[in-house]
Design a protein around this motif. Structure first.
Motif, short mmCIF file in Angstrom:
data_model
loop_
_atom_site.label_atom_id
_atom_site.label_comp_id
_atom_site.label_asym_id
_atom_site.label_seq_id
_atom_site.Cartn_x
_atom_site.Cartn_y
_atom_site.Cartn_z
N LEU A 228 0.63 -11.79 -10.12
CA LEU A 228 -0.79 -11.45 -10.15
C LEU A 228 -1.45 -11.77 -8.82
N SER A 229 -1.11 -12.92 -8.25
CA SER A 229 -1.64 -13.29 -6.94
C SER A 229 -1.23 -12.27 -5.88
N ASP A 230 0.02 -11.82 -5.95
CA ASP A 230 0.51 -10.83 -4.99
C ASP A 230 -0.28 -9.53 -5.08
N LEU A 231 -0.52 -9.07 -6.31
CA LEU A 231 -1.27 -7.83 -6.50
C LEU A 231 -2.71 -7.98 -6.01
N LEU A 232 -3.32 -9.14 -6.26
CA LEU A 232 -4.68 -9.38 -5.78
C LEU A 232 -4.73 -9.38 -4.26
N ALA A 233 -3.71 -9.96 -3.62
CA ALA A 233 -3.65 -9.99 -2.16
C ALA A 233 -3.50 -8.59 -1.59
N VAL A 234 -2.63 -7.78 -2.21
CA VAL A 234 -2.49 -6.39 -1.78
C VAL A 234 -3.81 -5.64 -1.99
N GLY A 235 -4.49 -5.95 -3.12
CA GLY A 235 -5.80 -5.35 -3.37
C GLY A 235 -6.79 -5.72 -2.29
N GLY A 236 -6.69 -6.96 -1.78
CA GLY A 236 -7.55 -7.37 -0.67
C GLY A 236 -7.30 -6.51 0.56
N GLY A 237 -6.02 -6.23 0.83
CA GLY A 237 -5.70 -5.36 1.95
C GLY A 237 -6.21 -3.94 1.75
N LEU A 238 -6.16 -3.46 0.50
CA LEU A 238 -6.63 -2.10 0.19
C LEU A 238 -8.15 -1.96 0.38
N VAL A 239 -8.92 -2.94 -0.13
CA VAL A 239 -10.38 -2.82 0.03
C VAL A 239 -10.78 -3.02 1.48
N TRP A 240 -10.02 -3.82 2.22
CA TRP A 240 -10.27 -4.00 3.66
C TRP A 240 -10.03 -2.67 4.38
N ALA A 241 -8.97 -1.97 3.99
CA ALA A 241 -8.69 -0.66 4.58
C ALA A 241 -9.78 0.35 4.23
N ALA A 242 -10.24 0.32 2.96
CA ALA A 242 -11.33 1.21 2.57
C ALA A 242 -12.57 0.93 3.40
N ALA A 243 -12.82 -0.35 3.68
CA ALA A 243 -13.97 -0.72 4.50
C ALA A 243 -13.83 -0.15 5.92
N ALA A 244 -12.61 -0.14 6.44
CA ALA A 244 -12.38 0.41 7.78
C ALA A 244 -12.71 1.90 7.82
N ILE A 245 -12.35 2.62 6.75
CA ILE A 245 -12.65 4.06 6.68
C ILE A 245 -14.16 4.28 6.57
N ILE A 246 -14.82 3.47 5.73
CA ILE A 246 -16.27 3.58 5.58
C ILE A 246 -16.96 3.31 6.91
N ALA A 247 -16.51 2.28 7.62
CA ALA A 247 -17.11 1.92 8.91
C ALA A 247 -16.89 3.04 9.93
N LYS A 248 -15.71 3.64 9.90
CA LYS A 248 -15.42 4.71 10.86
C LYS A 248 -16.31 5.92 10.59
#
Length: 302
Positions: free
Chosen positions: A149-169
């Motif tokens: 569960l911790s691993d999936l949450l960490a990957v989820g953190g990377g996913l929302v960070w990536a989404a933020a990069a697209i939004i910022a761009k």
């Protein structure tokens, strides 16, 4: 003029390595005194105050950036990333969580392909493939034991960070904004969901106010959250984007080493292999960016 290293640039880089790499360990320690949601909210509030003071003393205008994209940026980059990574750190190792979150560049490439229409070169696809194999090795899906569960949450953190990069761009394509101002407003807006979500993540015990918690909040909120972002801006002004990206790869490495020294975290053979593949893929991406910059620079001088 080419952007090169200087003493101030090296010191800024070293500061960023320490505060962003060390923040994973400090946050893990802070979870003994407050819940993941509480710690995330307090850290964000302190970061907003720090950035606000920086803007005030540097005479930056407090003009709000476009609301909808800035709020979406705050929802992903601040609220989503902080909450998911803090929750991942509750049960997961700080070093492993940091590496899983730093898969962000690969999710960004794939999202940019889908939503921005950006094409990936063969070498970029190779980097994505290496990262995917590394991710599988780190997650070890063949083993049902461990903190999945911790691993999936960490990957989820990377996913929302990536989404933020697209939004910022997309935001920067449509609007001209000051980076520091945008960071301040997205953090301020990102604090709102953290407040609203607080009742959904009830703490097992009240906040344990202590000098140790105060030190955690100063490090996480002021140094990593506020001054860390300022250091990143200064770094980008001294180094090219490719060189900055290449150097930022040291952050998960610092986190892994500090987690080993602090908590005795030792990755399994599969995890170590996966981390090495992710590091190789990140290096390949940064090197590609740097190479592209060296190709564009001479053309501009013609």
């Amino acid at each position: 003029m080419n952007k090169t290293y200087s003493l101030s640039g090296v010191l800024t880089l070293a500061f960023l390595w320490l505060v962003w790499g060390g923040n994973w360990i400090v946050t893990k320690l802070g979870l003994a005194y407050a819940s993941a949601a509480q710690l995330g909210l307090m850290r964000t509030v302190l970061a907003v105050l720090t950035l606000g003071l920086i803007m005030f003393f540097t005479h930056r205008p407090f003009k709000p950036t476009p609301f909808v994209p800035t709020f979406l940026l705050g929802l992903t980059q601040t609220a989503g990333f902080v909450l998911l990574t803090n929750l991942a750190l509750v049960a997961g190792g700080a070093g492993k969580v940091s590496v899983l979150c730093y898969t962000m560049p690969f999710w960004t490439l794939l999202m940019a392909r889908l939503w921005l229409g950006e094409r990936l070169s063969r070498l970029q696809w190779l980097a994505v493939g290496l990262a995917f194999v590394g991710l599988i090795a780190i997650l070890e899906p063949w083993s049902l034991s461990g903190s999945w569960l911790s691993d999936l949450l960490a990957v989820g953190g990377g996913l929302v960070w990536a989404a933020a990069a697209i939004i910022a761009k997309r935001l920067r394509i449509r609007h001209r904004v000051d980076t520091l101002g945008l960071t301040f407003w997205q953090m301020l807006y990102g604090a709102i969901p953290l407040v609203l979500l607080l009742p959904l993540f009830p703490a097992a015990a009240p906040v344990r106010w202590s000098p140790e918690l105060a030190a955690v909040l100063v490090f996480s909120g002021v140094l990593a959250g506020g001054l860390g972002w300022l250091a990143w801006m200064l770094l980008l002004s001294k180094l090219s984007a490719g060189m900055a990206g290449l150097n930022i790869l040291a952050i998960p490495a610092v986190a892994v080493l500090l987690a080993w020294a602090t908590f005795g975290e030792t990755p399994s053979d599969a995890e170590a292999f996966g981390m090495a593949l992710v590091a190789l893929a990140l290096t390949l991406l940064a090197a590609l960016t740097l190479w592209k910059e060296t190709q564009v620079q001479p053309a501009k001088n013609l």
